[in-house]
Scaffold this motif. Structure first.
Motif, PDB file in Angstrom:
ATOM      1  N   ASP A 240      45.082  77.316  54.364  1.00 25.82           N
ATOM      2  CA  ASP A 240      45.027  77.355  52.903  1.00 25.82           C
ATOM      3  C   ASP A 240      43.636  76.952  52.415  1.00 25.82           C
ATOM      4  O   ASP A 240      42.998  76.075  52.979  1.00 25.82           O
TER       5      ASP A 240
ATOM      6  N   ASN B   2      42.385  71.530  37.999  1.00 19.62           N
ATOM      7  CA  ASN B   2      41.234  72.368  37.650  1.00 19.62           C
ATOM      8  C   ASN B   2      41.155  72.468  36.133  1.00 19.62           C
ATOM      9  O   ASN B   2      41.913  73.212  35.503  1.00 19.62           O
TER      10      ASN B   2
ATOM     11  N   TYR C  98      40.876  75.584  33.425  1.00 17.69           N
ATOM     12  CA  TYR C  98      41.963  76.321  32.755  1.00 17.69           C
ATOM     13  C   TYR C  98      42.528  75.510  31.577  1.00 17.69           C
ATOM     14  O   TYR C  98      43.649  75.751  31.130  1.00 17.69           O
TER      15      TYR C  98
ATOM     16  N   GLY D 287      39.618  71.328  45.284  1.00 15.36           N
ATOM     17  CA  GLY D 287      39.868  72.767  45.227  1.00 15.36           C
ATOM     18  C   GLY D 287      40.423  73.254  46.558  1.00 15.36           C
ATOM     19  O   GLY D 287      40.424  74.441  46.851  1.00 15.36           O
ATOM     20  N   SER D 288      40.892  72.319  47.370  1.00 14.36           N
ATOM     21  CA  SER D 288      41.561  72.633  48.629  1.00 14.36           C
ATOM     22  C   SER D 288      42.827  71.787  48.652  1.00 14.36           C
ATOM     23  O   SER D 288      42.760  70.558  48.789  1.00 14.36           O
ATOM     24  N   LEU D 289      43.976  72.464  48.527  1.00 15.64           N
ATOM     25  CA  LEU D 289      45.233  71.771  48.250  1.00 15.64           C
ATOM     26  C   LEU D 289      45.536  70.648  49.237  1.00 15.64           C
ATOM     27  O   LEU D 289      45.853  69.523  48.828  1.00 15.64           O
TER      28      LEU D 289
ATOM     29  N   TYR E  85      49.005  71.704  39.431  1.00 14.82           N
ATOM     30  CA  TYR E  85      48.646  73.098  39.262  1.00 14.82           C
ATOM     31  C   TYR E  85      49.640  73.724  38.283  1.00 14.82           C
ATOM     32  O   TYR E  85      50.673  74.254  38.691  1.00 14.82           O
TER      33      TYR E  85
ATOM     34  N   LEU F 144      50.314  78.400  43.143  1.00 12.24           N
ATOM     35  CA  LEU F 144      50.717  78.011  44.499  1.00 12.24           C
ATOM     36  C   LEU F 144      52.049  78.634  44.876  1.00 12.24           C
ATOM     37  O   LEU F 144      52.909  78.867  44.027  1.00 12.24           O
TER      38      LEU F 144
END
Ligand code: P6P
Length: 335
Positions: free
Chosen positions: A121, A214, A217, A243-245, A261, A272
């Motif tokens: 991921d 993030n 948005y 930015g990397s789950l 998210y 996701l």
């Protein structure tokens, strides 16, 4: 974790699995073998990830990687490695991968388990050398042993998972998983090729001062999310978003915090994926004393209908998730 025998830090994954199996006298060893197969693939992917820069240099020169195979994108490579390890291991009759539209039948029709997996991921982070991860979710099949697996094996629902976890390829590589009796973390020692128990009983702090979201948005987010984030800033909390789950999730699991998210215009259901991101991470966080919600209920209670369906994800310390949801409930009453 009340009924587990504490195992000493430093024990190997192999010994840990054997002792766990002995503890659960009905365990016949298939799930143990399945976990070993996942760990093996994780070791292989770890090596590829650590050489990503190098192999892509070699690849760009010779158009071949060091194994003499055509240069693959790392997420494609990881997908191949996990499917191959699960096929060779014999315990999984089918695999659902983020990289494949449909079920991959391994040919092990006697296998009692199916595995949903996101092999790598956050692969967009690979080329810029940011931590990435594998996420996996294991179910006992409901279709008849001896027959090929069917969609029903993967659409049983989050609360029927028998195991789930992730591998984080970070400053060190860690395997973190649960089989429903708490959460254990293992750290990989490259020079020995072994995972060693480093976190015997992971429990997420009840609260924390980190929010992971993030904010690009911002104008898409529901009002209750914006007011929650505004309150975090008013309190001087820390924004931490890799930015990397798997990287964000793992840090918050250890330090306390919340990862958000929410739905966006681009992804009204959230970005996701439910079966190989939401469900495994929700199962694991609940085992660690945390919460995972969609905004309208627990992630684990979402009715799965499609292999690759998406879901909003609010996951982390229980008090922080509860505070977010109180805002959502408030917004319901006073829109
Ligand atoms: P955004 C990576 O693509 C990923 O699936 C997760 O690893 C990560 O948390 C999220 O998407 C980042 O998404 O929209 O913030 O770039």
């Amino acid at each position: 974790t009340e009924n587990t025998i504490a195992q000493p830090v430093g024990t190997t994954l192999e010994r840990y699995i054997m002792r766990k199996q002995a503890e659960f006298q009905f365990a016949t060893g298939e799930l143990s073998q399945l976990l070993r197969d996942i760990a093996l693939a994780g070791k292989i992917v770890n090596r590829e990830v650590n050489r990503a820069g190098l192999t892509s240099i070699i690849g760009s020169m010779g158009q071949q990687n060091v194994q003499g195979e055509a240069q693959q994108r790392l997420d494609v490579e990881a997908n191949i490695r996990f499917i191959r390890a699960l096929t060779n291991g014999g315990e999984a009759c089918a695999v659902l991968s983020e990289e494949e539209d449909d079920i991959i039948h391994t040919g092990n029709c006697q296998g009692k388990y199916v595995v949903a997996i996101d092999p790598l991921d956050g692969s967009s982070n690979i080329d810029v050398n940011i931590s990435i991860g594998t996420i996996f979710s294991i179910y006992r099949r409901v279709s008849a042993v001896g027959q090929p697996a069917g969609p029903e094996d993967f659409l049983q629902g989050g609360r029927t998972q028998v195991a789930a976890g992730y591998i984080l390829y970070g400053s060190s590589t860690m395997l973190v998983y649960t089989t429903g009796h708490g959460v254990a973390g293992f750290t990989y020692e490259n020079s020995l090729g072994e995972f060693f128990l480093s976190h015997p009983d992971i429990r997420i702090p009840a609260t924390g001062t980190v929010f992971s979201c993030n904010e690009g948005y911002w104008f898409d987010y529901p009002e209750y999310v914006r007011s929650y984030l505004t309150e975090c800033k008013r309190q001087g909390q820390s924004g931490r978003y890799v930015g990397s789950l798997v990287a964000d999730y793992h840090r918050n699991l250890l330090t306390g915090g919340i990862y958000l998210y929410p739905p966006t215009r681009k992804n009204p259901e959230g970005k996701l994926r439910l079966l190989y991101e939401g469900f495994p991470l929700a199962y694991l966080i609940e085992q660690a004393g945390g919460r995972a919600e969609t905004g309208t209920g627990p992630v684990l209670d979402v009715e799965p209908t499609d292999f690759h369906q998406r879901s909003p994800l609010f996951v982390g310390s229980p008090e922080l998730v509860a505070r977010l949801l109180a805002g959502a409930a408030e917004a319901e009453v006073n829109p």
